[in-house]
Design an enzyme around this catalytic site. Structure first.
Site, mmCIF file in Angstrom:
data_model
loop_
_atom_site.group_PDB
_atom_site.id
_atom_site.type_symbol
_atom_site.label_atom_id
_atom_site.label_comp_id
_atom_site.label_asym_id
_atom_site.label_seq_id
_atom_site.Cartn_x
_atom_site.Cartn_y
_atom_site.Cartn_z
ATOM 1 C CG ASP A 1 -1.900 1.248 1.260
ATOM 2 O OD1 ASP A 1 -2.704 1.358 0.195
ATOM 3 O OD2 ASP A 1 -1.623 1.969 2.397
ATOM 4 C CB SER A 2 0.071 4.771 -0.765
ATOM 5 O OG SER A 2 -0.745 4.776 0.377
ATOM 6 C CE1 TYR B 1 2.786 5.779 -3.358
ATOM 7 C CE2 TYR B 1 1.493 3.644 -4.132
ATOM 8 C CZ TYR B 1 2.398 4.239 -3.612
ATOM 9 O OH TYR B 1 3.835 3.350 -3.573
ATOM 10 N N GLY B 2 -2.722 9.235 -3.669
ATOM 11 C CA GLY B 2 -4.028 9.721 -4.305
ATOM 12 C C GLY B 2 -3.871 11.326 -4.977
ATOM 13 C CB CYS C 1 -2.964 0.718 -2.372
ATOM 14 S SG CYS C 1 -2.940 2.257 -2.934
ATOM 15 C CG ASN C 2 -9.580 1.033 -2.947
ATOM 16 O OD1 ASN C 2 -10.565 0.273 -3.535
ATOM 17 N ND2 ASN C 2 -9.078 0.847 -1.933
ATOM 18 C CB THR C 3 -4.578 5.227 -5.230
ATOM 19 O OG1 THR C 3 -5.437 5.664 -4.043
ATOM 20 C CG2 THR C 3 -4.382 6.225 -5.974
ATOM 21 C CB CYS D 1 -9.056 5.353 0.101
ATOM 22 S SG CYS D 1 -7.510 5.482 1.078
ATOM 23 C CB THR D 2 -6.497 0.155 1.949
ATOM 24 O OG1 THR D 2 -5.640 0.823 1.320
ATOM 25 C CG2 THR D 2 -7.125 -0.795 0.814
ATOM 26 C CG HIS D 3 -4.752 5.260 4.268
ATOM 27 N ND1 HIS D 3 -4.263 4.488 3.032
ATOM 28 C CD2 HIS D 3 -3.723 5.578 5.039
ATOM 29 C CE1 HIS D 3 -2.969 4.829 3.110
ATOM 30 N NE2 HIS D 3 -2.704 5.422 4.168
HETATM 31 N N1 DGL Z 1 -4.881 3.348 0.544
HETATM 32 C C1 DGL Z 1 -4.861 3.790 -0.813
HETATM 33 C C2 DGL Z 1 -6.027 3.455 -1.382
HETATM 34 O O1 DGL Z 1 -6.775 2.504 -1.085
HETATM 35 C C3 DGL Z 1 -4.275 5.044 -1.048
HETATM 36 C C4 DGL Z 1 -3.806 6.318 -0.335
HETATM 37 C C5 DGL Z 1 -3.023 7.144 -0.676
HETATM 38 O O2 DGL Z 1 -3.699 8.179 -1.347
HETATM 39 O O3 DGL Z 1 -1.888 7.178 -0.639
HETATM 40 O O4 DGL Z 1 -6.676 4.123 -2.430
#
Ligand code: DGL
Length: 259
Positions: free
Chosen positions: A11-12, A43-44, A74-76, A185-187
């Site tokens: 993940d990011s 990452y987003g 990570c979805n992004t 987003c996984t966060h």
């Molecule tokens: N956890 C990440 C996701 O699922 C991205 C978070 C980020 O922006 O870094 O999209």
């Protein structure tokens, strides 16, 4: 590739721990190697090309160091890089994650669904396709959640600062409560309680963690790569930010969400 090798989860930053939790629950016998790229988070807010290049280089390293499978938690990164990953590592088991729109859109008849995600996820063609698939079944609104990942990366997972940030993010809803919310987003599942409090206790929240864990199990089984189920697996954490505080936070978050 060997059944005894670890499964890499990336993940990011800290977010993928919400997926790791489901993976460990479902496959406690497996060894997991979690890599968070906190030095490059979020990452987003980056470009597709930047996120793709970062994700490919992490995959390259983890496969060359012996990972038997890669979970892009990570979805992004999935939106930006899954096609390139599958092209480059076409003989490998690679699992991605996408916003859980399907269960949310089907949670009742024609629901109002709010999709929380990073700005880059919402810009991806992959997300456009997902929207097109479900916007007949639901009234879907998207909410780019600027700044939320940054707060979570600082370890702000409860408290007033987080609540105030969420209230600001939800302000455009002007008090309209959705029927369902997608944590895209996984966060975000790491701050599920705070989101639930601000959006309303009765609003169902959907995320792709369990589905991704089930898909990982299915793909490993299919590839004959499951470890022996009579053992207890291990979890190791690595982070590009090389910060002992972040690594401690990773362990705490895994324990916290595993309760
Ligand atoms: N956890 C990440 C996701 O699922 C991205 C978070 C980020 O922006 O870094 O999209």
């Amino acid at each position: 590739m060997h059944p005894n090798s670890p499964i890499a989860v990336i993940d990011s930053g800290l977010g993928g721990i919400s997926v790791l939790r489901e993976l460990v629950r479902l496959m406690p016998w497996e060894d997991f190697r979690y890599f968070g790229d906190s030095a490059n988070a979020p990452y987003g807010e980056k470009s597709t090309a930047e996120v793709r290049a970062l994700t490919l280089s992490h995959a390259e390293r983890l496969f060359s160091e012996g990972a038997k499978a890669l979970v892009v938690a990570c979805n992004t990164a999935t939106g930006a890089a899954i096609t390139a990953l599958r092209e480059r590592f076409d003989d490998r088991v690679i699992i991605g994650i996408e916003p859980a729109l399907k269960p949310a859109a089907r949670s009742k008849t024609s629901p109002a669904v709010l999709v929380m995600a990073t700005p880059l996820t919402l810009k991806q063609e992959k997300f456009e396709h997902l929207l097109a698939q479900y916007n007949k079944d639901a009234r879907i609104t998207v909410l780019p959640c600027h700044g939320l990942v940054e707060l979570i990366e600082q370890g702000v997972v409860t408290g007033e600062r987080l609540t105030a940030h969420l209230q600001e993010l939800f302000a455009p809803l002007a008090g309209e409560t959705p029927d369902a919310v997608v944590l895209g987003c996984t966060h975000y599942p790491l701050v599920r309680e705070a989101i639930q409090q601000v959006i309303g206790q009765n609003v169902p929240l959907f995320d792709g963690g369990i589905g991704t864990a089930r898909e990982t199990l299915r793909r490993l089984e299919e590839a004959g790569l499951l470890n022996g189920t009579d053992r207890t697996g291990t979890v190791t954490f690595e982070n590009s930010a090389d910060s002992p505080t972040l690594l401690a936070l990773c362990r705490d978050l895994l324990e916290e969400v595993a309760k």
